[in-house]
Structure formats: structure tokens, C-alpha cells
Design a protein around this motif. Structure first.
Motif, short mmCIF file in Angstrom:
data_model
loop_
_atom_site.label_atom_id
_atom_site.label_comp_id
_atom_site.label_asym_id
_atom_site.label_seq_id
_atom_site.Cartn_x
_atom_site.Cartn_y
_atom_site.Cartn_z
N VAL A 7 1.01 -1.10 0.01
CA VAL A 7 -0.22 -0.29 0.26
C VAL A 7 1.11 1.57 -0.14
O VAL A 7 1.72 1.53 0.89
CB VAL A 7 -0.46 -0.13 1.08
N SER A 8 0.67 1.98 -1.17
CA SER A 8 1.33 2.62 -1.02
C SER A 8 0.36 4.41 -1.42
O SER A 8 -0.38 4.41 -2.23
CB SER A 8 2.65 3.19 -1.71
N VAL A 9 0.80 6.01 -0.47
CA VAL A 9 -0.23 6.24 -0.45
C VAL A 9 1.74 7.99 -0.62
O VAL A 9 2.64 8.16 -0.48
CB VAL A 9 -0.33 7.26 0.54
N GLY A 10 0.71 8.70 -2.19
CA GLY A 10 1.63 9.87 -2.89
C GLY A 10 1.15 11.25 -2.69
O GLY A 10 -0.53 11.06 -2.68
N GLY A 11 1.50 12.22 -2.57
CA GLY A 11 1.15 13.10 -3.63
C GLY A 11 0.14 13.20 -4.62
O GLY A 11 1.67 13.03 -5.86
N ILE A 61 -11.60 0.97 -2.01
CA ILE A 61 -10.85 0.41 -3.05
C ILE A 61 -11.00 -1.37 -2.79
O ILE A 61 -11.17 -2.16 -3.43
CB ILE A 61 -8.59 0.36 -2.70
N CYS A 62 -10.97 -1.90 -1.51
CA CYS A 62 -11.73 -2.80 -0.57
C CYS A 62 -12.49 -3.65 -1.39
O CYS A 62 -13.24 -4.52 -1.72
CB CYS A 62 -11.65 -2.87 0.47
N GLN A 63 -13.46 -2.23 -1.57
CA GLN A 63 -15.30 -2.24 -1.97
C GLN A 63 -14.94 -3.30 -3.37
O GLN A 63 -15.74 -4.31 -4.50
CB GLN A 63 -15.95 -1.53 -1.95
N ASP A 64 -14.00 -2.39 -4.24
CA ASP A 64 -14.54 -2.66 -5.67
C ASP A 64 -13.07 -3.62 -6.50
O ASP A 64 -13.37 -4.22 -7.04
CB ASP A 64 -13.04 -1.33 -6.30
N LEU A 65 -11.83 -3.99 -5.09
CA LEU A 65 -11.14 -5.63 -5.30
C LEU A 65 -12.10 -5.90 -5.19
O LEU A 65 -11.90 -7.59 -5.89
CB LEU A 65 -10.23 -5.36 -4.77
N ALA A 66 -13.48 -5.92 -4.30
CA ALA A 66 -13.85 -7.46 -3.98
C ALA A 66 -15.10 -8.11 -5.33
O ALA A 66 -15.13 -9.00 -5.92
CB ALA A 66 -14.86 -6.99 -2.93
N GLU A 67 -14.78 -6.65 -6.20
CA GLU A 67 -15.55 -6.73 -7.35
C GLU A 67 -15.96 -6.96 -8.34
O GLU A 67 -15.92 -8.24 -8.82
CB GLU A 67 -16.88 -5.92 -7.51
N VAL A 84 -3.44 7.08 -3.26
CA VAL A 84 -3.76 5.55 -2.52
C VAL A 84 -3.26 4.61 -3.57
O VAL A 84 -4.52 4.81 -4.46
CB VAL A 84 -4.53 4.98 -1.33
N TYR A 85 -2.67 4.01 -3.46
CA TYR A 85 -2.22 2.26 -4.27
C TYR A 85 -1.75 1.77 -3.55
O TYR A 85 -1.31 0.89 -2.88
CB TYR A 85 -1.40 2.55 -5.43
N LEU A 86 -2.95 0.03 -4.26
CA LEU A 86 -2.90 -0.92 -3.60
C LEU A 86 -2.00 -2.40 -4.31
O LEU A 86 -3.37 -2.00 -6.05
CB LEU A 86 -4.53 -1.26 -2.75
N ARG A 87 -1.48 -3.19 -4.30
CA ARG A 87 -1.17 -4.11 -4.74
C ARG A 87 -1.81 -5.34 -3.84
O ARG A 87 -1.57 -5.22 -2.89
CB ARG A 87 -0.23 -4.38 -5.14
N ALA A 88 -2.46 -6.16 -5.00
CA ALA A 88 -2.27 -7.63 -3.97
C ALA A 88 -2.66 -9.33 -4.53
O ALA A 88 -2.10 -9.13 -6.29
CB ALA A 88 -3.59 -7.80 -3.27
#
Length: 170
Positions: A86-90, A154-160, A104-108
Motif C-alpha cells: 500500500v502506498s500513498v503519494g501526493g 478500494i476494498c469494495q472495488d477489489l471484492a467486485e 493511494v495505491y494497493l497491490r494484492a
């Protein structure tokens, strides 16, 4: 007669374009009735993220009605995963040191396995991003409230995405 022809035409058109009603994928084994979705492994500093993602997956599976959510011992299938980063950037700035918006960017990665450990579906490159506004810090309030909302989205989108990838892979 003309109405019958039109009705048949639309019926055949819907069938030929791959359209199907949501529900249990036709190639799922009829033996698979229950599924276990454990809390995802999460080595990041976002402490509850693995729990939130598992919860969103359970909600999505329950909404579809394909499987009954159960514990690991009674499950026909297990949908497990790991948050890789998980990374967060301006994203935008007012002045050099004041951030107005962040990303915010998440990889899984995730996999669906049966009781024997046979991998039925796998995706090692799941990723999502979400942008959110940054509010000035106010003493006594959450420092970055937008991050929590962005991670929840992001979690809702990934679940879908995961649900649809699994159901369409058969």
C-alpha cells in the motif's frame, strides 16, 4: 407472427453476446456449496486492511447467493489472499509543502482453492488506486480521514473485481 419473430430475435441476440444473469457460474462444480474467506495476510502498516478486504469479499459473495460463508473446516472452497503493498503519494499541491490531493495505491494477490489445495483460480497482480482530497489538520481530529475512505472504496472495488474474475473464469 411478426412479434414472435422479434421476440426470438432478441432472445437469440442476448444469448449469442455472452450475456447471462448473475448467479452461480455454470461450470462450478455442484459439490461446491460453501466457501471460507479468511482475513487476508497484510504485512503493511495499514493494520485492518486485510480484515476489511475479507469482509467486503464475504459481503459480495453473500449478495450473489452462490455460496454459503462458513468456517475453514466446513468449506468446500477457500478464497485467500495477501496484500502486497500500500502506498500513498501526493497528487496535487497548493504550494511546495501543502498537499491538496493524494493517491493511494494497493497491490494484492488472491487465489481460490478447493479442499484438497488444488488452485481453481489465481490472480497475482490485483491492483487499484483511489484519489482523495486532503483536509487541513485540526487538533483532536483524524489526521488523514480521506485515506480510510479511499482504502474502504478500494476494498469494495477489489471484492467486485475478484468475484467477477472468479465467476467469469469458468
Amino acid at each position: 407472427m411478426f412479434r414472435l419473430f422479434i421476440a426470438l430475435f432478441f432472445l437469440f441476440s442476448l444469448c449469442s453476446c455472452g450475456y447471462q444473469l448473475e448467479g452461480r457460474p455454470t461450470n462450478f462444480s455442484s459439490k461446491w456449496k460453501t466457501i471460507y474467506v479468511p482475513v487476508w495476510k497484510n504485512p503493511t502498516s495499514e493494520i485492518r486492511l486485510g480484515e476489511i478486504l475479507a469482509q467486503e469479499l464475504r459481503k459480495r459473495i453473500e449478495m450473489a447467493g452462490d455460496f454459503q460463508i462458513t468456517d475453514q473446516d466446513d468449506a468446500d472452497l477457500i478464497l485467500e489472499g495477501q496484500i502486497l503493498s500500500v502506498s500513498v503519494g501526493g497528487l496535487s499541491y497548493n504550494i511546495y509543502t501543502e498537499t491538496l490531493e493524494r493517491r493511494v495505491y494497493l497491490r494484492a494477490r488472491a487465489k481460490l482453492i478447493d479442499k484438497t489445495g488444488h488452485v481453481i483460480w489465481r490472480n497475482d497482480s490485483l491492483s487499484r488506486t483511489e484519489e482523495y482530497p486532503v483536509f487541513r489538520e485540526v487538533v483532536g481530529e483524524e489526521v488523514d480521514p480521506g485515506r480510510e475512505l479511499a482504502l474502504q472504496k478500494i476494498c469494495q472495488d477489489l471484492a467486485e473485481i475478484i468475484y467477477h474474475q472468479i465467476s467469469s473464469s469458468f
